[in-house]
Write an enzyme that holds these catalytic residues in place. Structure first.
Site, mmCIF file in Angstrom:
data_model
loop_
_atom_site.group_PDB
_atom_site.id
_atom_site.type_symbol
_atom_site.label_atom_id
_atom_site.label_comp_id
_atom_site.label_asym_id
_atom_site.label_seq_id
_atom_site.Cartn_x
_atom_site.Cartn_y
_atom_site.Cartn_z
ATOM 1 N N GLU A 5 -6.082 28.839 0.675
ATOM 2 C CA GLU A 5 -7.421 29.220 1.174
ATOM 3 C C GLU A 5 -8.564 30.368 1.332
ATOM 4 O OE1 GLU A 5 -7.412 25.849 4.967
ATOM 5 O OE2 GLU A 5 -7.197 27.667 5.552
ATOM 6 N N HIS A 48 -4.239 31.055 5.111
ATOM 7 C CA HIS A 48 -5.972 32.004 4.451
ATOM 8 C C HIS A 48 -5.660 33.131 4.228
ATOM 9 C CE1 HIS A 48 -10.647 31.837 5.652
ATOM 10 N NE2 HIS A 48 -10.246 32.217 4.787
ATOM 11 N N HIS A 72 -9.355 20.631 10.211
ATOM 12 C CA HIS A 72 -10.048 21.968 11.059
ATOM 13 C C HIS A 72 -10.199 21.066 12.747
ATOM 14 C CE1 HIS A 72 -12.247 25.275 12.534
ATOM 15 N NE2 HIS A 72 -13.147 24.744 12.614
#
EC number: 2.6.99.2
Length: 245
Positions: free
Chosen positions: A70, A43, A191
């Site tokens: 991400e 990310h 997640h």
């Protein structure tokens, strides 16, 4: 077939804690792949709190499975993605004050903007996934904007405080996966998944990839990254990896 995407953000978190050069996320990606990771996820946040742009460029050159970037749906991040060309992009919500991504993208509330971003990226050969809550409205909107995948946010499932609540959240994930597939979307999830809660999510029909980071990196501090990746594959019901035992 179900696969494991290993998120290596927290290797960079440890490096950035001392503003030094180690541990190296690129080296971690190599070890994870050798241990059986089917993909590498990073990310690149707007505040560059862990992964740096240089990391993404090096990973693009070295990752041999696939690289999932991400990012927020900003002009800056779109420009970086168009230049680096990861194997696919996952668009996520982002707030500077959050410790980690706290919820799914509000696709329904920004259909016009996300349609534009998805079109830009996919028009340049970069497939797009949208990180969304297991909400029928958001999944329908993901199909509307033209995304190829949804990544279902498993945070509420992971944080459930009782078995009944966890089962209710799991049922929502199953329904969301079914809806997405019916709309022509492919399905990933992630997640908050750990060695102890990943099994039921891994068994959801149609699930393609689970993106897991914190649990694997935390385990790696104790047993090493290679073993941590192998153990996660086993927890998902996959073979333990491809390298030597």
């Amino acid at each position: 077939m179900l696969s494991l995407g290993v998120n290596i953000d927290h290797v960079a978190t440890l490096r950035q804690a001392r503003r030094t050069v180690e541990p190296d996320p690129v080296a971690a990606a190599v070890i994870a792949e050798l241990a059986g990771a089917d993909g590498i996820t990073v990310h690149l946040r707007e505040d560059r709190r862990h992964i740096q742009e240089r990391d993404v460029r090096l990973l693009r050159q070295t990752v041999r499975t696939h690289l999932n970037l991400e990012m927020a749906a900003t002009d800056e991040m779109v420009a970086i993605a168009l230049e680096i060309k990861p194997d696919y992009v996952t668009l996520v919500p982002e707030r500077r004050e959050e410790v980690t991504t706290e919820g799914g993208l509000d696709v329904a509330g920004q259909v016009s903007r996300l349609s534009e971003v998805v079109s830009q990226l996919q028009g340049s050969g970069i497939p797009v996934s949208l990180f969304v809550d297991p909400d029928p409205i958001q999944i329908a909107a993901a199909a509307q904007v033209g995304a190829r995948w949804v990544e279902l946010h498993t945070g509420r499932y992971a944080e459930a405080s009782s078995e009944a609540q966890q089962e209710a959240e799991l049922a929502q994930l199953r329904q969301a996966s079914q809806q997405a597939i019916q709309l022509g979307l492919r399905v990933n999830a992630g997640h908050g998944l750990t060695y102890w809660n990943v099994g039921p999510v891994a068994r959801i029909p149609g699930m393609e990839e689970l993106n897991i980071g914190h649990s694997i990196i935390s385990r790696a501090v104790l047993v090493g990254l290679e073993r941590a990746v192998r153990e996660m594959r086993q927890a998902m019901g996959l073979s333990s990896g491809v390298g030597p035992a």
